[in-house]
Design an enzyme around this catalytic site. Sequence first.
Site, PDB file in Angstrom:
ATOM      1  N   CYS A 158       0.840  -1.201   0.000  1.00  4.41           N
ATOM      2  CA  CYS A 158       0.000   0.000   0.000  1.00  4.41           C
ATOM      3  C   CYS A 158       0.877   1.253   0.000  1.00  4.41           C
ATOM      4  CB  CYS A 158      -0.929  -0.010   1.217  1.00  4.41           C
ATOM      5  SG  CYS A 158      -2.120   1.349   1.247  1.00  4.41           S
ATOM      6  N   CYS A 159       1.885   1.278   0.873  1.00  6.06           N
ATOM      7  CA  CYS A 159       2.797   2.422   0.926  1.00  6.06           C
ATOM      8  C   CYS A 159       3.581   2.562  -0.380  1.00  6.06           C
ATOM      9  CB  CYS A 159       3.771   2.261   2.089  1.00  6.06           C
ATOM     10  SG  CYS A 159       3.061   2.558   3.723  1.00  6.06           S
ATOM     11  N   CYS A 171      -1.542   8.105   7.437  1.00 11.92           N
ATOM     12  CA  CYS A 171      -2.833   7.715   6.886  1.00 11.92           C
ATOM     13  C   CYS A 171      -3.766   7.290   8.021  1.00 11.92           C
ATOM     14  CB  CYS A 171      -2.664   6.574   5.890  1.00 11.92           C
ATOM     15  SG  CYS A 171      -1.757   7.045   4.401  1.00 11.92           S
ATOM     16  N   CYS A 213      -3.766   3.668   9.507  1.00 13.99           N
ATOM     17  CA  CYS A 213      -2.509   3.188  10.094  1.00 13.99           C
ATOM     18  C   CYS A 213      -1.946   4.147  11.149  1.00 13.99           C
ATOM     19  CB  CYS A 213      -1.480   2.964   8.988  1.00 13.99           C
ATOM     20  SG  CYS A 213      -2.013   1.798   7.716  1.00 13.99           S
ATOM     21  N   CYS A 272       7.520   3.900   5.745  1.00 11.87           N
ATOM     22  CA  CYS A 272       6.648   3.733   4.583  1.00 11.87           C
ATOM     23  C   CYS A 272       7.417   3.346   3.327  1.00 11.87           C
ATOM     24  CB  CYS A 272       5.859   5.014   4.332  1.00 11.87           C
ATOM     25  SG  CYS A 272       6.887   6.430   3.853  1.00 11.87           S
TER      26      CYS A 272
END
Length: 218
Positions: free
Chosen positions: A101-102, A183, A186, A209
């Site tokens: 995702c990062c 985010c 998280c 990240c």
Amino acid sequence: MTTEEIKDRILSYKAQGKRLFTTSSFQTHSIVLLHIISEVDNSIPVYFLNTGYLFPETLKFRDEVSAMLGLNVKDLQSVIPKSMQRDHEGKLFFVSDPDHCCSINKTQPLENILASHDIWINGVRADQSAARKAMKVEQSAPFGVTRFHPMLQWNAKSIYEYRKKYNLPSHSMESKGYFSVGCEPCTRRIDPQMQERDSRWFGMNKTECGLHTELINK
């Protein structure tokens, strides 16, 4: 580095014809470097990695700080739509694979920026994590870019003192117990026994990240 040393280094890069940019998450501790840069040259682009999962308060703070300092802020987003950011079971990547995702929302969007610039002014501090403690003031990054870490030896106290001196605003979530705001899925409030960045990816085997691990040459 002192404030004047940072300004002198930026002016030196500019005198050499270097193409400069910075990135910012627009947190309370980010505003110091943004203020210093704005006093040297507020046309230096400030890239904001808008993952689509950020707190509304962060977007509001970005707009307020940008207007106050006259910054040249540019949003960066992933080319992969959120509807496609899911694994084979349909789970969003921030649940099943936060590293991926990062990667697609932060590191990959920045690659084109690296390829078109020479100097990345980066606000990492050595007191934030073990990975950052090992960094140097200048380090190489992909695409021949030099990362410049002027805030490396600053700490929470010096950040606070600078903000107080120049009456700089704070992120509204700091008063609610959020001292490292990333985010929304998280990030959590910090507990008294936790360090600043312990509230990020809480309970996961993850502390960065990728911007300061994948996009730096060891």
